[in-house]
Design an enzyme around this catalytic site. Structure first.
Site, mmCIF file in Angstrom:
data_model
loop_
_atom_site.group_PDB
_atom_site.id
_atom_site.type_symbol
_atom_site.label_atom_id
_atom_site.label_comp_id
_atom_site.label_asym_id
_atom_site.label_seq_id
_atom_site.Cartn_x
_atom_site.Cartn_y
_atom_site.Cartn_z
ATOM 1 N N LYS A 13 3.890 33.956 -13.972
ATOM 2 C CA LYS A 13 4.340 34.426 -12.651
ATOM 3 C C LYS A 13 5.838 34.689 -12.610
ATOM 4 C CE LYS A 13 2.841 31.078 -9.960
ATOM 5 N NZ LYS A 13 2.039 30.155 -10.763
ATOM 6 N N ARG A 90 0.081 27.870 -1.579
ATOM 7 C CA ARG A 90 -0.707 27.207 -2.612
ATOM 8 C C ARG A 90 -1.938 26.547 -2.030
ATOM 9 N NH1 ARG A 90 3.748 26.375 -6.507
ATOM 10 N NH2 ARG A 90 2.953 25.545 -8.462
ATOM 11 N N ARG A 124 5.982 25.878 -24.254
ATOM 12 C CA ARG A 124 7.031 26.368 -23.351
ATOM 13 C C ARG A 124 8.306 25.523 -23.424
ATOM 14 N NH1 ARG A 124 5.533 27.879 -17.189
ATOM 15 N NH2 ARG A 124 5.529 25.723 -16.545
ATOM 16 N N ARG A 156 10.092 20.896 -19.110
ATOM 17 C CA ARG A 156 9.919 20.449 -17.736
ATOM 18 C C ARG A 156 9.137 19.138 -17.751
ATOM 19 N NH1 ARG A 156 8.064 25.378 -13.799
ATOM 20 N NH2 ARG A 156 6.791 23.706 -12.954
ATOM 21 N N ARG A 167 -2.248 19.399 -12.727
ATOM 22 C CA ARG A 167 -1.828 20.627 -12.027
ATOM 23 C C ARG A 167 -2.951 21.660 -12.030
ATOM 24 N NH1 ARG A 167 3.534 22.231 -14.958
ATOM 25 N NH2 ARG A 167 3.701 23.888 -13.403
HETATM 26 P P1 AMP Z 1 6.244 25.714 -9.622
HETATM 27 O O1 AMP Z 1 7.622 25.830 -10.202
HETATM 28 O O2 AMP Z 1 5.885 26.848 -8.699
HETATM 29 O O3 AMP Z 1 5.194 25.464 -10.674
HETATM 30 O O4 AMP Z 1 6.256 24.406 -8.681
HETATM 31 C C1 AMP Z 1 6.528 23.129 -9.222
HETATM 32 C C2 AMP Z 1 5.950 22.047 -8.323
HETATM 33 O O5 AMP Z 1 6.546 22.118 -7.012
HETATM 34 C C3 AMP Z 1 4.444 22.131 -8.057
HETATM 35 O O6 AMP Z 1 3.663 21.579 -9.112
HETATM 36 C C4 AMP Z 1 4.352 21.315 -6.769
HETATM 37 O O7 AMP Z 1 4.462 19.937 -7.025
HETATM 38 C C5 AMP Z 1 5.599 21.752 -6.005
HETATM 39 N N1 AMP Z 1 5.320 22.948 -5.175
HETATM 40 C C6 AMP Z 1 5.767 24.217 -5.382
HETATM 41 N N2 AMP Z 1 5.311 25.049 -4.441
HETATM 42 C C7 AMP Z 1 4.542 24.303 -3.616
HETATM 43 C C8 AMP Z 1 3.771 24.584 -2.445
HETATM 44 N N3 AMP Z 1 3.683 25.834 -1.952
HETATM 45 N N4 AMP Z 1 3.107 23.565 -1.849
HETATM 46 C C9 AMP Z 1 3.188 22.306 -2.323
HETATM 47 N N5 AMP Z 1 3.883 21.957 -3.422
HETATM 48 C C10 AMP Z 1 4.558 22.938 -4.065
#
Ligand code: AMP
Length: 214
Positions: A13, A90, A124, A156, A167
């Site tokens: 993404k 999400r 990654r 990460r 996840r």
């Molecule tokens: P990402 O970088 O988009 O993978 O987000 C990392 C983490 O942030 C996710 O695994 C969630 O713990 C939290 N997170 C990001 N976006 C959301 C969302 N829209 N709703 C809830 N938690 C979120």
């Protein structure tokens, strides 16, 4: 013009978002980045968010919506053609909320199998440089970047096998239902995310070129 990118962790993404924002002059909006910035501040909210992220779970809607609305309020609608949402919504409840204040026009669902997600995430690497984080598909690519631009390499904390499993489960149970939600609104386009990065970009551009004037 609001575009939403949906897909499991590691579907590409972030990489595709860069290409899309550049071509269509959209503002990039990543809830993950907003949360990581808050964590870096070591605020009370950041400490809470860190523990949630590191378990691979989702933050509560109230907190997420506060992050999203604050970020959108800072964007001058006159200066951008639209917003590209990465990582939001999400959950169905978030998708319903977004429809109220900044409805989606196009939703791109980047599909990648669990096996491929696990393979990609275990390779990654990230590089942090001057408060920006860059994602690389291999250690070699990250090392080459650091040789030229500097920065430090890291994984990460939510990219460990156990957290990735969680996840993925969260993705299937909580995020995937929103695909149906947007399908019923005729806003959904499915992308095969297992092709090469450049082929996925080409497929996305084909869909968007037909719907966005350049
Ligand atoms: P990402 O970088 O988009 O993978 O987000 C990392 C983490 O942030 C996710 O695994 C969630 O713990 C939290 N997170 C990001 N976006 C959301 C969302 N829209 N709703 C809830 N938690 C979120």
């Amino acid at each position: 013009m609001n575009i939403i990118l949906i897909g499991p962790p590691g579907c590409g993404k972030g990489t595709q978002a860069d290409e899309i924002c550049r071509r269509y002059k959209l503002k990039y909006h990543s809830t993950g980045n907003l949360i990581r910035e808050e964590i870096a501040k070591k605020s009370t909210l950041g400490t809470y968010a860190k523990s949630v992220i590191e378990r691979g779970e989702l933050l509560d809607d109230e907190t997420i919506l506060r992050f999203v609305k604050k970020d959108l309020d800072g964007i001058s609608k006159k200066k951008v053609r639209g917003i590209l949402f990465d990582g939001f919504p999400r959950k169905i409840s978030q998708a319903v909320a977004l429809e109220q204040f900044s409805p989606a026009d196009i939703v791109l669902d980047i599909q990648v199998s669990d096996t491929e997600v696990i393979r990609r995430i275990s390779h990654r690497w990230m590089v942090e440089k001057e408060h920006s984080q860059f994602t690389f598909v291999s250690k070699h690519d990250a090392e080459e970047f650091v040789k030229i631009h500097g920065g430090h390499m890291f994984h990460r904390k939510d990219d460990t096998p156990a957290v990735i499993k969680n996840r993925l489960q969260v993705y299937h149970t909580q995020t995937q239902p929103i695909i149906d939600f947007y399908g019923k609104k005729h806003k959904l386009f499915i992308i095969n995310g297992e092709k090469s990065i450049s082929q996925v970009t080409t497929d996305i551009f084909k869909i968007l070129d037909a719907r966005i004037k350049n």
